[in-house]
Design an enzyme around this catalytic site. Structure first.
Site, PDB file in Angstrom:
ATOM      1  NE  ARG A  31      15.753 -20.052  13.801  1.00 60.19           N
ATOM      2  CZ  ARG A  31      15.317 -20.243  15.035  1.00 60.19           C
ATOM      3  NH1 ARG A  31      16.074 -20.822  15.951  1.00 60.19           N
ATOM      4  NH2 ARG A  31      14.094 -19.875  15.367  1.00 60.19           N
ATOM      5  CE  LYS A  40       3.016   2.710   7.032  1.00 62.33           C
ATOM      6  NZ  LYS A  40       2.690   3.611   8.157  1.00 62.33           N
ATOM      7  CE  LYS A  59      -0.352   6.530   1.717  1.00 64.93           C
ATOM      8  NZ  LYS A  59      -1.377   6.149   2.721  1.00 64.93           N
ATOM      9  CD  GLU A  80      -3.026   9.842   3.388  1.00 63.86           C
ATOM     10  OE1 GLU A  80      -2.646   8.696   3.647  1.00 63.86           O
ATOM     11  OE2 GLU A  80      -2.247  10.798   3.148  1.00 63.86           O
ATOM     12  CG  ASP A 122      -2.947  10.017   7.418  1.00 63.61           C
ATOM     13  OD1 ASP A 122      -2.806   8.911   7.978  1.00 63.61           O
ATOM     14  OD2 ASP A 122      -1.985  10.756   7.127  1.00 63.61           O
TER      15      ASP A 122
END
Length: 280
Positions: free
Chosen positions: A98, A133, A165, A196, A217
């Site tokens: 598995r 992410k 950012k 950004e 962005d």
């Protein structure tokens, strides 16, 4: 590069999670002398990734298990293709099954989705890149799978590059150019600086600070084209936000250099693979 250390760390944790005090089903039902051979078989088309990881799972379960990988990472396969074989003590093969499937299916899913994005921007010159992410604990594996699918890796972690950012800029306040120039002065010359922006009118101020990459962005296609024209080769242009297989081709044709796609890792579907077992 996916290292043996990174693989072993993930595999040990996964096996301990799945069989913390042993596999009582196999230990109860399967004679200790039984051996088994098994083939890893594709149930659908895809792009393979995870051969080293697949082999490592069985090696950790029992070093006497023999594993052979029939396709290389990055190769395409069709439903019914044999991708790998294992042979050894049946108990250990069943215990590892598995975990080996979970990791290989996940990595092949990321590689397959990445390949679709790369194909969608073919001929434009734009590079498809991943983001942070990723699944906690699986970043090294998922990033390797992105490369197997033809994509590129963004910074691996918060320690690898300066990437300012929107929330960083909100905390800074004051003159953006002055803050970025001061940051540039403190950084080693080898450290990449990316910023950004979410409005075209921020671009000139950011460019004045001598940054390496500007991320546009959630820009519209019209604004992406205008942003590329304004930057005019003075920094790498990255597009991010609102990227899907339906939109990525149009985004690439605006002239951006890089398109970062969180979906490569946070939304990839595991590829259906099976382990067909023969007990002896």
């Amino acid at each position: 590069m996916l290292t043996t250390t990174a693989i072993d760390r993930v595999v040990r944790a996964a096996l301990e999670e799945d069989a913390p005090w042993g596999d009582i089903t196999s230990e109860t039902l399967i004679p200790s002398s039984a051996t088994a051979e098994a083939a890893l078989v594709a149930r659908e088309t895809g792009v393979f990734s995870g051969g080293e990881v697949f082999a490592a799972v069985f090696r950790h379960a029992d070093p006497s298990i023999r594993t052979s990988i029939d396709v290389r990472d990055g190769e395409s396969f069709a439903a019914g293709d044999r991708l790998a074989r294992v042979a050894g003590p049946a108990r250990a093969v069943l215990t590892a099954e598995r975990v080996a499937l979970n990791l290989t299916q996940r990595m092949s899913g990321v590689a397959t989705l990445t390949a679709r994005y790369v194909h969608a921007v073919s001929g434009t010159g734009a590079r498809i890149a991943d983001t942070r992410k990723t699944t906690p604990g699986l970043r090294a594996l998922e990033r390797h799978a992105v490369v197997a699918g033809g994509g590129r890796n963004h910074r691996f972690s918060l320690s690898d590059a300066v990437m300012a950012k929107d929330n960083h800029l909100a905390v800074l306040g004051g003159s953006l150019s002055d803050a970025l120039r001061a940051a540039r002065a403190r950084l080693p010359h080898t450290t990449h600086l990316e910023v950004e922006v979410d409005r075209i009118d921020q671009i000139d101020e950011v460019l004045a600070a001598g940054v390496d990459t500007i991320m546009l962005d959630n820009f519209s296609l019209e604004d992406l084209r205008a942003g590329v024209d304004r930057i005019a080769g003075r920094a790498t242009v990255e597009a991010s936000g609102g990227v899907s297989l339906d939109t990525v081709g149009d985004i690439a044709r605006t002239g951006v250099d890089v398109i970062s796609v969180g979906a490569l890792t946070h939304s990839a579907r595991a590829i259906d693979l099976g382990l067909d077992l023969e007990v002896r």
